[in-house]
Write an enzyme that holds these catalytic residues in place. Structure first.
Site, PDB file in Angstrom:
ATOM      1  N   PRO A  10       0.932  -0.778   0.354  1.00 29.91           N
ATOM      2  CA  PRO A  10       0.295   0.007  -0.408  1.00 29.91           C
ATOM      3  C   PRO A  10       0.946   1.251  -0.188  1.00 29.91           C
ATOM      4  O   PRO A  10       1.759   1.117   0.956  1.00 29.91           O
ATOM      5  CB  PRO A  10      -0.848  -0.354   1.553  1.00 29.91           C
ATOM      6  CG  PRO A  10      -0.097  -0.742   1.863  1.00 29.91           C
ATOM      7  CD  PRO A  10       0.938  -2.134   1.476  1.00 29.91           C
ATOM      8  N   ASN A  11       0.024   1.957  -0.536  1.00 30.25           N
ATOM      9  CA  ASN A  11       0.993   3.391  -0.575  1.00 30.25           C
ATOM     10  C   ASN A  11       2.213   3.464  -1.531  1.00 30.25           C
ATOM     11  O   ASN A  11       3.188   4.755  -2.177  1.00 30.25           O
ATOM     12  CB  ASN A  11       1.266   4.000   0.831  1.00 30.25           C
ATOM     13  CG  ASN A  11      -0.589   4.699   1.207  1.00 30.25           C
ATOM     14  OD1 ASN A  11      -1.198   4.650   0.704  1.00 30.25           O
ATOM     15  ND2 ASN A  11      -0.190   3.916   2.143  1.00 30.25           N
ATOM     16  N   ARG A  18       4.710  11.109  -2.506  1.00 30.28           N
ATOM     17  CA  ARG A  18       4.407  11.215  -0.897  1.00 30.28           C
ATOM     18  C   ARG A  18       6.230  11.693  -0.503  1.00 30.28           C
ATOM     19  O   ARG A  18       7.003  11.054  -0.619  1.00 30.28           O
ATOM     20  CB  ARG A  18       3.661   9.897  -0.991  1.00 30.28           C
ATOM     21  CG  ARG A  18       4.240   8.710  -1.025  1.00 30.28           C
ATOM     22  CD  ARG A  18       3.623   7.552  -0.427  1.00 30.28           C
ATOM     23  NE  ARG A  18       3.628   7.662   1.381  1.00 30.28           N
ATOM     24  CZ  ARG A  18       4.047   6.534   2.059  1.00 30.28           C
ATOM     25  NH1 ARG A  18       4.185   4.732   1.089  1.00 30.28           N
ATOM     26  NH2 ARG A  18       3.546   6.297   3.315  1.00 30.28           N
ATOM     27  N   TYR A  23      11.111   8.924   1.302  1.00 33.19           N
ATOM     28  CA  TYR A  23      10.969   7.988  -0.450  1.00 33.19           C
ATOM     29  C   TYR A  23      11.936   8.525  -1.314  1.00 33.19           C
ATOM     30  O   TYR A  23      11.624   7.674  -2.704  1.00 33.19           O
ATOM     31  CB  TYR A  23       9.448   7.248  -0.145  1.00 33.19           C
ATOM     32  CG  TYR A  23       9.307   6.714   1.136  1.00 33.19           C
ATOM     33  CD1 TYR A  23       9.064   5.596   1.480  1.00 33.19           C
ATOM     34  CD2 TYR A  23       7.476   7.534   2.050  1.00 33.19           C
ATOM     35  CE1 TYR A  23       8.491   5.099   2.469  1.00 33.19           C
ATOM     36  CE2 TYR A  23       7.514   7.056   2.418  1.00 33.19           C
ATOM     37  CZ  TYR A  23       7.335   5.572   3.316  1.00 33.19           C
ATOM     38  OH  TYR A  23       7.074   5.190   4.333  1.00 33.19           O
ATOM     39  N   ASN A  73       8.000  -5.262  -0.362  1.00 34.32           N
ATOM     40  CA  ASN A  73       7.996  -4.594   0.191  1.00 34.32           C
ATOM     41  C   ASN A  73       6.890  -4.266   0.610  1.00 34.32           C
ATOM     42  O   ASN A  73       5.912  -3.726   0.105  1.00 34.32           O
ATOM     43  CB  ASN A  73       8.689  -3.079  -0.343  1.00 34.32           C
ATOM     44  CG  ASN A  73       8.497  -2.108   1.005  1.00 34.32           C
ATOM     45  OD1 ASN A  73       7.653  -1.829   1.626  1.00 34.32           O
ATOM     46  ND2 ASN A  73       9.441  -0.413  -0.155  1.00 34.32           N
ATOM     47  N   ALA A  76       3.425  -0.866   4.978  1.00 31.12           N
ATOM     48  CA  ALA A  76       2.418  -0.956   6.409  1.00 31.12           C
ATOM     49  C   ALA A  76       2.029  -2.090   6.332  1.00 31.12           C
ATOM     50  O   ALA A  76       1.720  -3.024   8.196  1.00 31.12           O
ATOM     51  CB  ALA A  76       1.487   0.052   6.746  1.00 31.12           C
ATOM     52  N   GLU A  97      12.675  -9.649   2.128  1.00 33.46           N
ATOM     53  CA  GLU A  97      11.584  -8.399   2.807  1.00 33.46           C
ATOM     54  C   GLU A  97      12.032  -6.526   2.695  1.00 33.46           C
ATOM     55  O   GLU A  97      13.502  -7.533   2.989  1.00 33.46           O
ATOM     56  CB  GLU A  97      11.109  -8.618   4.105  1.00 33.46           C
ATOM     57  CG  GLU A  97       9.997  -7.292   4.930  1.00 33.46           C
ATOM     58  CD  GLU A  97      10.316  -7.747   6.523  1.00 33.46           C
ATOM     59  OE1 GLU A  97       9.885  -6.440   6.824  1.00 33.46           O
ATOM     60  OE2 GLU A  97      10.254  -8.862   6.897  1.00 33.46           O
ATOM     61  N   HIS A  99      12.619  -2.615   3.045  1.00 34.00           N
ATOM     62  CA  HIS A  99      11.954  -1.472   3.043  1.00 34.00           C
ATOM     63  C   HIS A  99      12.999  -0.364   2.584  1.00 34.00           C
ATOM     64  O   HIS A  99      14.180  -0.066   2.402  1.00 34.00           O
ATOM     65  CB  HIS A  99      11.973  -1.557   4.912  1.00 34.00           C
ATOM     66  CG  HIS A  99      11.041  -2.524   4.635  1.00 34.00           C
ATOM     67  ND1 HIS A  99       9.589  -2.297   5.260  1.00 34.00           N
ATOM     68  CD2 HIS A  99      11.120  -3.017   5.452  1.00 34.00           C
ATOM     69  CE1 HIS A  99       8.748  -2.700   5.512  1.00 34.00           C
ATOM     70  NE2 HIS A  99       9.585  -3.880   5.671  1.00 34.00           N
ATOM     71  N   ILE A 100      12.541   1.372   2.409  1.00 33.22           N
ATOM     72  CA  ILE A 100      13.124   2.255   1.444  1.00 33.22           C
ATOM     73  C   ILE A 100      13.799   2.893   2.781  1.00 33.22           C
ATOM     74  O   ILE A 100      14.726   3.279   2.673  1.00 33.22           O
ATOM     75  CB  ILE A 100      12.265   3.142   0.792  1.00 33.22           C
ATOM     76  CG1 ILE A 100      11.932   2.343  -0.387  1.00 33.22           C
ATOM     77  CG2 ILE A 100      12.812   4.361   0.264  1.00 33.22           C
ATOM     78  CD1 ILE A 100      10.224   3.285  -0.800  1.00 33.22           C
ATOM     79  N   SER A 101      12.699   3.218   3.369  1.00 37.07           N
ATOM     80  CA  SER A 101      13.440   3.914   5.275  1.00 37.07           C
ATOM     81  C   SER A 101      14.094   2.218   6.350  1.00 37.07           C
ATOM     82  O   SER A 101      13.755   1.132   5.662  1.00 37.07           O
ATOM     83  CB  SER A 101      12.349   4.587   5.117  1.00 37.07           C
ATOM     84  OG  SER A 101      11.578   3.707   5.882  1.00 37.07           O
ATOM     85  N   ARG A 106      12.065   5.005  12.841  1.00 35.19           N
ATOM     86  CA  ARG A 106      10.920   5.600  12.741  1.00 35.19           C
ATOM     87  C   ARG A 106      10.079   5.071  14.142  1.00 35.19           C
ATOM     88  O   ARG A 106      10.631   4.902  14.903  1.00 35.19           O
ATOM     89  CB  ARG A 106      10.361   4.997  11.394  1.00 35.19           C
ATOM     90  CG  ARG A 106      11.130   5.478  10.240  1.00 35.19           C
ATOM     91  CD  ARG A 106      10.914   5.396   8.888  1.00 35.19           C
ATOM     92  NE  ARG A 106       9.435   5.802   8.858  1.00 35.19           N
ATOM     93  CZ  ARG A 106       8.659   5.633   7.773  1.00 35.19           C
ATOM     94  NH1 ARG A 106       8.934   4.384   7.044  1.00 35.19           N
ATOM     95  NH2 ARG A 106       6.827   6.630   7.564  1.00 35.19           N
ATOM     96  N   ARG A 110       6.604   0.127  13.466  1.00 40.23           N
ATOM     97  CA  ARG A 110       7.363  -0.086  12.495  1.00 40.23           C
ATOM     98  C   ARG A 110       8.152  -1.412  12.862  1.00 40.23           C
ATOM     99  O   ARG A 110       9.216  -1.383  12.141  1.00 40.23           O
ATOM    100  CB  ARG A 110       8.266   0.756  11.447  1.00 40.23           C
ATOM    101  CG  ARG A 110       6.992   1.950  11.478  1.00 40.23           C
ATOM    102  CD  ARG A 110       7.036   2.997   9.767  1.00 40.23           C
ATOM    103  NE  ARG A 110       6.625   4.018   9.740  1.00 40.23           N
ATOM    104  CZ  ARG A 110       5.184   3.705   9.314  1.00 40.23           C
ATOM    105  NH1 ARG A 110       5.376   3.074   8.260  1.00 40.23           N
ATOM    106  NH2 ARG A 110       4.820   5.136   8.444  1.00 40.23           N
TER     107      ARG A 110
END
Length: 140
Positions: A10-11, A18, A23, A73, A76, A97, A99-101, A106, A110
């Protein structure tokens, strides 16, 4: 030639638009096109994105017994979806798995992944290059 699928949750269809401070400002399609060029001799790359949990699960089931690897990825859903974690456990294709960040820099929620236990590995914090590292893990 390896068949590898990248799944974005999602997103992530809004990459480049965004929260650019987190990101970046590049769309995923532009990045994916560069990945395909870079790996064209060794990898048949496919891409799937959905904001819907069940569609992600269906895609894992669809390719998870045939592909040489899946880079996911889940956005959420990483922190909320027992069902996606179960889908990864149910298939034979290895999953990484990404993740960009750096999720550990964070919010506290998360820091929990319902996917990681069933994955070959987890890569986070390298921006879009996290995907490249995930692909490389299947080639070495």
């Amino acid at each position: 030639m390896k068949n590898i699928l990248i799944i974005n949750g999602p997103n992530l269809n809004l990459l480049g638009i965004r929260e650019k401070s987190i990101y970046g400002d590049q769309s995923f399609q532009v990045y994916f096109d560069s990945l395909k060029e870079d790996f064209e001799e060794n990898v048949e790359l496919s891409y799937f994105q959905s904001n819907i949990e069940g569609e992600i699960i269906d895609k894992i089931h669809e390719v998870g017994f045939e592909f040489d690897g899946i880079v996911i990825n889940a956005g959420a859903y990483t922190h909320t979806s027992v069902a996606i974690g179960d889908a990864i456990a149910a298939v034979t294709s290895p999953v990484v798995e990404v993740h960009i960040s750096n999720v550990y820099q964070r919010e506290e929620f998360r820091h929990q992944s319902f996917l990681a236990k069933n994955c070959k590995g987890v890569i986070c914090g390298f921006g879009l290059e996290s995907y490249r590292l995930g692909i490389l893990s299947f080639l070495r």
